[in-house]
Scaffold this motif. Structure first.
Motif, short mmCIF file in Angstrom:
data_model
loop_
_atom_site.label_atom_id
_atom_site.label_comp_id
_atom_site.label_asym_id
_atom_site.label_seq_id
_atom_site.Cartn_x
_atom_site.Cartn_y
_atom_site.Cartn_z
N HIS A 46 -11.21 6.71 -6.31
CA HIS A 46 -10.13 6.93 -7.28
C HIS A 46 -9.60 8.36 -7.23
N GLY A 47 -8.51 8.58 -7.93
CA GLY A 47 -7.86 9.89 -7.95
C GLY A 47 -8.29 10.77 -9.11
N THR A 48 -7.74 11.96 -9.15
CA THR A 48 -8.03 12.95 -10.17
C THR A 48 -7.72 12.41 -11.57
N CYS A 49 -8.59 12.73 -12.51
CA CYS A 49 -8.41 12.34 -13.93
C CYS A 49 -8.28 10.83 -14.10
N SER A 50 -8.84 10.08 -13.19
CA SER A 50 -8.80 8.62 -13.28
C SER A 50 -10.24 8.11 -13.35
N GLN A 51 -10.41 6.85 -13.00
CA GLN A 51 -11.74 6.22 -13.02
C GLN A 51 -11.75 5.07 -12.03
N LYS A 52 -12.89 4.43 -11.89
CA LYS A 52 -13.12 3.47 -10.81
C LYS A 52 -12.12 2.32 -10.75
N ASN A 53 -11.52 1.92 -11.86
CA ASN A 53 -10.53 0.83 -11.84
C ASN A 53 -9.13 1.32 -11.51
N GLU A 54 -8.91 2.60 -11.52
CA GLU A 54 -7.65 3.28 -11.23
C GLU A 54 -6.59 2.98 -12.30
N VAL A 55 -5.47 3.68 -12.20
CA VAL A 55 -4.37 3.55 -13.14
C VAL A 55 -3.87 2.10 -13.17
N GLY A 56 -3.70 1.58 -14.39
CA GLY A 56 -3.20 0.21 -14.53
C GLY A 56 -4.11 -0.84 -13.93
N ASP A 57 -5.40 -0.53 -13.80
CA ASP A 57 -6.38 -1.43 -13.18
C ASP A 57 -6.04 -1.77 -11.73
N GLY A 58 -5.35 -0.85 -11.05
CA GLY A 58 -4.93 -1.09 -9.66
C GLY A 58 -6.07 -1.45 -8.72
N TYR A 59 -7.21 -0.74 -8.84
CA TYR A 59 -8.34 -1.04 -7.96
C TYR A 59 -9.05 -2.33 -8.37
N LYS A 60 -9.09 -2.62 -9.65
CA LYS A 60 -9.69 -3.88 -10.11
C LYS A 60 -8.91 -5.06 -9.54
N ILE A 61 -7.59 -4.99 -9.66
CA ILE A 61 -6.73 -6.05 -9.14
C ILE A 61 -6.87 -6.15 -7.62
N ALA A 62 -6.84 -5.00 -6.95
CA ALA A 62 -6.96 -4.99 -5.48
C ALA A 62 -8.30 -5.57 -5.04
N ALA A 63 -9.39 -5.22 -5.74
CA ALA A 63 -10.72 -5.73 -5.37
C ALA A 63 -10.78 -7.25 -5.48
N GLU A 64 -10.17 -7.79 -6.53
CA GLU A 64 -10.15 -9.24 -6.70
C GLU A 64 -9.35 -9.91 -5.59
N ILE A 65 -8.21 -9.36 -5.24
CA ILE A 65 -7.38 -9.92 -4.16
C ILE A 65 -8.10 -9.82 -2.82
N LEU A 66 -8.71 -8.67 -2.56
CA LEU A 66 -9.44 -8.50 -1.29
C LEU A 66 -10.58 -9.51 -1.18
N ALA A 67 -11.27 -9.78 -2.28
CA ALA A 67 -12.37 -10.76 -2.27
C ALA A 67 -11.84 -12.18 -2.12
N LYS A 68 -10.88 -12.56 -2.95
CA LYS A 68 -10.37 -13.94 -2.97
C LYS A 68 -9.62 -14.31 -1.70
N ASP A 69 -8.71 -13.42 -1.28
CA ASP A 69 -7.79 -13.77 -0.19
C ASP A 69 -8.24 -13.33 1.19
N PHE A 70 -9.13 -12.34 1.25
CA PHE A 70 -9.49 -11.78 2.56
C PHE A 70 -11.00 -11.73 2.81
N CYS A 71 -11.80 -12.21 1.88
CA CYS A 71 -13.27 -12.24 2.01
C CYS A 71 -13.86 -10.85 2.27
N LEU A 72 -13.29 -9.84 1.60
CA LEU A 72 -13.78 -8.48 1.73
C LEU A 72 -14.57 -8.10 0.48
N ALA A 73 -15.73 -7.51 0.68
CA ALA A 73 -16.52 -6.96 -0.41
C ALA A 73 -16.00 -5.56 -0.71
#
Length: 127
Positions: free
Chosen positions: A40-67
């Motif tokens: 993540h970036g400065t002054c942020s957290q693991k899910n990133e702004v607007g839950d960007g990383y949370k959403i990306a992690a779900e898409i990567l897992a569901k659609d691309f089989c990436l952990a």
């Protein structure tokens, strides 16, 4: 732990060099074909702004089989450590600890990538 028919997500604590690192691991329900460490970036957290990383992690897992693993850098999000102790060496050590944790959880040899946002981007290039 959040679990759907397509992925599962688990909050974990990673043993760092001298402190614990809060993280979230997202795994596809199907066979893992690769993995990503998300920084993540400065002054942020693991899910990133607007839950960007949370959403990306779900898409990567569901659609691309990436952990994925996403974590809070020292002094950010759920980290109990003071931000004043954070520097690029700490960023490197925490990134490597997260990478190792994910690799150990997968217990298989897969290609692994690192992605970063803002402050997390330079951390991708550390030695």
């Amino acid at each position: 732990m959040e679990k759907t028919g397509l992925f599962q997500e688990k909050e974990v604590m990673i043993c760092g060099k001298d402190h614990e690192i809060p993280a979230i691991v997202t795994l596809p329900q199907k066979e893992v074909v690769g993995a990503v460490v998300m920084l993540h970036g400065t002054c942020s957290q693991k899910n990133e702004v607007g839950d960007g990383y949370k959403i990306a992690a779900e898409i990567l897992a569901k659609d691309f089989c990436l952990a994925t693993i996403r974590f809070d850098f020292m002094g950010c999000g759920d980290s109990k450590e003071p931000h004043r102790n954070f520097d690029f060496q700490v960023a490197y050590e925490e990134t490597m600890a997260a990478k190792k944790y994910l690799q150990d959880q997968l217990n298989q040899d897969v290609k692994l990538g690192i992605m970063g946002w803002s402050q997390g981007r330079p951390s991708e290039n550390l030695p």
